[in-house]
Design a protein around this motif. Sequence first.
Motif, PDB file in Angstrom:
ATOM      1  N   SER A 293      14.046   6.513   1.751  1.00  0.00           N
ATOM      2  CA  SER A 293      14.230   7.962   1.813  1.00  0.00           C
ATOM      3  C   SER A 293      13.887   8.619   0.476  1.00  0.00           C
ATOM      4  CB  SER A 293      15.679   8.277   2.201  1.00  0.00           C
ATOM      5  OG  SER A 293      15.892   9.666   2.271  1.00  0.00           O
ATOM      6  N   ASN A 294      14.268   7.989  -0.606  1.00  0.00           N
ATOM      7  CA  ASN A 294      13.960   8.535  -1.933  1.00  0.00           C
ATOM      8  C   ASN A 294      12.456   8.524  -2.202  1.00  0.00           C
ATOM      9  OD1 ASN A 294      16.676   8.923  -2.470  1.00  0.00           O
ATOM     10  ND2 ASN A 294      16.944   6.929  -3.440  1.00  0.00           N
ATOM     11  N   HIS A 295      11.785   7.509  -1.674  1.00  0.00           N
ATOM     12  CA  HIS A 295      10.334   7.388  -1.871  1.00  0.00           C
ATOM     13  C   HIS A 295       9.572   8.451  -1.074  1.00  0.00           C
ATOM     14  CE1 HIS A 295       6.661   5.218  -2.956  1.00  0.00           C
ATOM     15  NE2 HIS A 295       6.269   5.317  -1.701  1.00  0.00           N
ATOM     16  N   TYR A 296      10.092   8.749   0.120  1.00  0.00           N
ATOM     17  CA  TYR A 296       9.470   9.762   0.990  1.00  0.00           C
ATOM     18  C   TYR A 296      10.400  10.977   1.044  1.00  0.00           C
ATOM     19  CZ  TYR A 296       6.066   6.342   2.746  1.00  0.00           C
ATOM     20  OH  TYR A 296       5.040   5.425   2.873  1.00  0.00           O
ATOM     21  N   ALA A 297      10.507  11.655  -0.055  1.00  0.00           N
ATOM     22  CA  ALA A 297      11.499  12.718  -0.208  1.00  0.00           C
ATOM     23  C   ALA A 297      11.456  13.727   0.933  1.00  0.00           C
ATOM     24  CB  ALA A 297      11.274  13.436  -1.531  1.00  0.00           C
ATOM     25  N   GLY A 298      12.607  13.894   1.584  1.00  0.00           N
ATOM     26  CA  GLY A 298      12.756  14.928   2.594  1.00  0.00           C
ATOM     27  C   GLY A 298      12.223  14.586   3.965  1.00  0.00           C
ATOM     28  N   ARG A 299      11.659  13.399   4.128  1.00  0.00           N
ATOM     29  CA  ARG A 299      11.047  13.075   5.433  1.00  0.00           C
ATOM     30  C   ARG A 299      11.833  12.052   6.236  1.00  0.00           C
ATOM     31  NH1 ARG A 299       5.244  11.239   4.083  1.00  0.00           N
ATOM     32  NH2 ARG A 299       5.159  10.923   6.345  1.00  0.00           N
TER      33      ARG A 299
ATOM     34  N   THR B 276      23.317   1.238  12.913  1.00  0.00           N
ATOM     35  CA  THR B 276      24.757   0.984  12.987  1.00  0.00           C
ATOM     36  C   THR B 276      25.251   0.043  11.893  1.00  0.00           C
ATOM     37  OG1 THR B 276      26.544   0.367  14.512  1.00  0.00           O
ATOM     38  CG2 THR B 276      24.564  -1.017  14.542  1.00  0.00           C
ATOM     39  N   ASP B 277      24.347  -0.704  11.265  1.00  0.00           N
ATOM     40  CA  ASP B 277      24.716  -1.732  10.290  1.00  0.00           C
ATOM     41  C   ASP B 277      24.757  -1.134   8.877  1.00  0.00           C
ATOM     42  OD1 ASP B 277      25.091  -3.958   8.740  1.00  0.00           O
ATOM     43  OD2 ASP B 277      23.373  -5.081   9.509  1.00  0.00           O
ATOM     44  N   PRO B 278      25.941  -0.986   8.276  1.00  0.00           N
ATOM     45  CA  PRO B 278      26.037  -0.362   6.943  1.00  0.00           C
ATOM     46  C   PRO B 278      25.306  -1.150   5.863  1.00  0.00           C
ATOM     47  CG  PRO B 278      28.150  -1.320   7.591  1.00  0.00           C
ATOM     48  CD  PRO B 278      27.263  -1.373   8.799  1.00  0.00           C
ATOM     49  N   ARG B 279      25.067  -2.447   6.090  1.00  0.00           N
ATOM     50  CA  ARG B 279      24.364  -3.262   5.085  1.00  0.00           C
ATOM     51  C   ARG B 279      22.929  -2.790   4.867  1.00  0.00           C
ATOM     52  NH1 ARG B 279      23.818  -8.917   6.996  1.00  0.00           N
ATOM     53  NH2 ARG B 279      23.131  -7.779   8.858  1.00  0.00           N
ATOM     54  N   CYS B 280      22.357  -2.124   5.893  1.00  0.00           N
ATOM     55  CA  CYS B 280      20.955  -1.688   5.807  1.00  0.00           C
ATOM     56  C   CYS B 280      20.802  -0.344   5.097  1.00  0.00           C
ATOM     57  CB  CYS B 280      20.353  -1.589   7.208  1.00  0.00           C
ATOM     58  SG  CYS B 280      20.313  -3.148   8.109  1.00  0.00           S
ATOM     59  N   LEU B 281      21.881   0.394   4.944  1.00  0.00           N
ATOM     60  CA  LEU B 281      21.787   1.767   4.436  1.00  0.00           C
ATOM     61  C   LEU B 281      21.222   1.863   3.018  1.00  0.00           C
ATOM     62  CD1 LEU B 281      25.041   3.384   5.887  1.00  0.00           C
ATOM     63  CD2 LEU B 281      22.764   3.184   6.911  1.00  0.00           C
ATOM     64  N   PRO B 282      21.592   0.985   2.079  1.00  0.00           N
ATOM     65  CA  PRO B 282      21.002   1.094   0.734  1.00  0.00           C
ATOM     66  C   PRO B 282      19.478   0.919   0.742  1.00  0.00           C
ATOM     67  CG  PRO B 282      22.975  -0.285   0.672  1.00  0.00           C
ATOM     68  CD  PRO B 282      22.657  -0.048   2.119  1.00  0.00           C
ATOM     69  N   ILE B 283      18.965   0.032   1.596  1.00  0.00           N
ATOM     70  CA  ILE B 283      17.519  -0.164   1.687  1.00  0.00           C
ATOM     71  C   ILE B 283      16.855   1.088   2.267  1.00  0.00           C
ATOM     72  CG2 ILE B 283      15.678  -1.549   2.726  1.00  0.00           C
ATOM     73  CD1 ILE B 283      17.583  -3.922   2.752  1.00  0.00           C
TER      74      ILE B 283
ATOM     75  N   PRO C 184       0.789  -1.237   0.000  1.00  0.00           N
ATOM     76  CA  PRO C 184       0.000   0.000   0.000  1.00  0.00           C
ATOM     77  C   PRO C 184       0.825   1.293   0.000  1.00  0.00           C
ATOM     78  CG  PRO C 184      -1.009  -1.605   1.452  1.00  0.00           C
ATOM     79  CD  PRO C 184       0.275  -2.214   0.986  1.00  0.00           C
ATOM     80  N   ASP C 185       2.060   1.243   0.526  1.00  0.00           N
ATOM     81  CA  ASP C 185       2.866   2.473   0.523  1.00  0.00           C
ATOM     82  C   ASP C 185       3.618   2.681  -0.794  1.00  0.00           C
ATOM     83  OD1 ASP C 185       4.919   0.613   0.669  1.00  0.00           O
ATOM     84  OD2 ASP C 185       5.630   1.220   2.650  1.00  0.00           O
ATOM     85  N   GLY C 186       3.393   1.770  -1.760  1.00  0.00           N
ATOM     86  CA  GLY C 186       4.016   1.928  -3.068  1.00  0.00           C
ATOM     87  C   GLY C 186       5.410   1.354  -3.175  1.00  0.00           C
ATOM     88  N   LEU C 187       5.900   0.767  -2.081  1.00  0.00           N
ATOM     89  CA  LEU C 187       7.225   0.155  -2.078  1.00  0.00           C
ATOM     90  C   LEU C 187       7.099  -1.366  -2.180  1.00  0.00           C
ATOM     91  CD1 LEU C 187       8.773   2.362   0.729  1.00  0.00           C
ATOM     92  CD2 LEU C 187       9.659   2.200  -1.606  1.00  0.00           C
TER      93      LEU C 187
END
Length: 276
Positions: free
Chosen positions: A91-97, A79-86, A5-8
């Motif tokens: 963040s890109n989907h919810y621009a600025g929030r 703290t886990d860098p593996r999660c940052l790309p997800i 429902p959130d488009g992701l």
Amino acid sequence: MATTPDGLPPLREVVATHGLAPKKALGQNFLFDLNLTAKIARSAGPLEGFTVFEIGPGPGGLTRALLAQGASRVVAVETDPRCLPILDEISNHYAGRLQIVQGDALKTDLAAIAAGGPAKVVANLPYNVGTQLLINWLTANPDAPFWTSMTLMFQKEVGQRIVAGPGSNHYGRLGVLAGWIAHSEILFDVPPQAFTPPPKVTSSVVQLEPLKERLPCDLAKLERVTQAAFGQRRKMLRQSLKPLGGESLLERVGIDPARRAETLSVEEFCQLARAI
């Protein structure tokens, strides 16, 4: 790829695409159930106009729920860098929030990030640091907490210790500290099978709100009293509080020296702290 429902994309698909597996050393247990993450987000109350701090977002299941629930700004500390790309994709989907902070939550000054604005903390806390994080937030500035509420998931046993009152087997230093600063309650339990991988224990979602009026007390002295009293909880207070004055201290505030720590109210602990 299907969307939710959130488009992701569905969270399981996202995790599979990125090859992300929970790390036991980081206390990670992923929540894939959208109904459950939405329930946690709703439990935090209105989110519009608030900075919402989330600790240990992992692949972002609760992060997405908080944004979908209308949070004006979510600050995710991971703290886990593996999660940052997800998280970047969210963040890109919810621009600025969504603001992503990579780092150790134990060393992150949430009050400075909130910068005086209204803030809430909503998180499925890593089991290995959850209690210490709560203590840090409770004691950071008891007179003016940076948070207006905290909605947090812990192991059920920790949740019981937070909300416990006098006479309970779960009552201890954490219950006194939480009871001095906040009103707390367990909202609901979460079974192990809700997580991947499933932990060995049930979890509980606990909500804390700062008390409008707090008993006058010095935090350092309160911690000294509770440490001494509960450090020897099976002994009478005349014995456990001996380093702080023992019977003479108890008699000054009118507390029976034959009582034990778990029978004292938060108010009585504050009286003892003020009498040191």
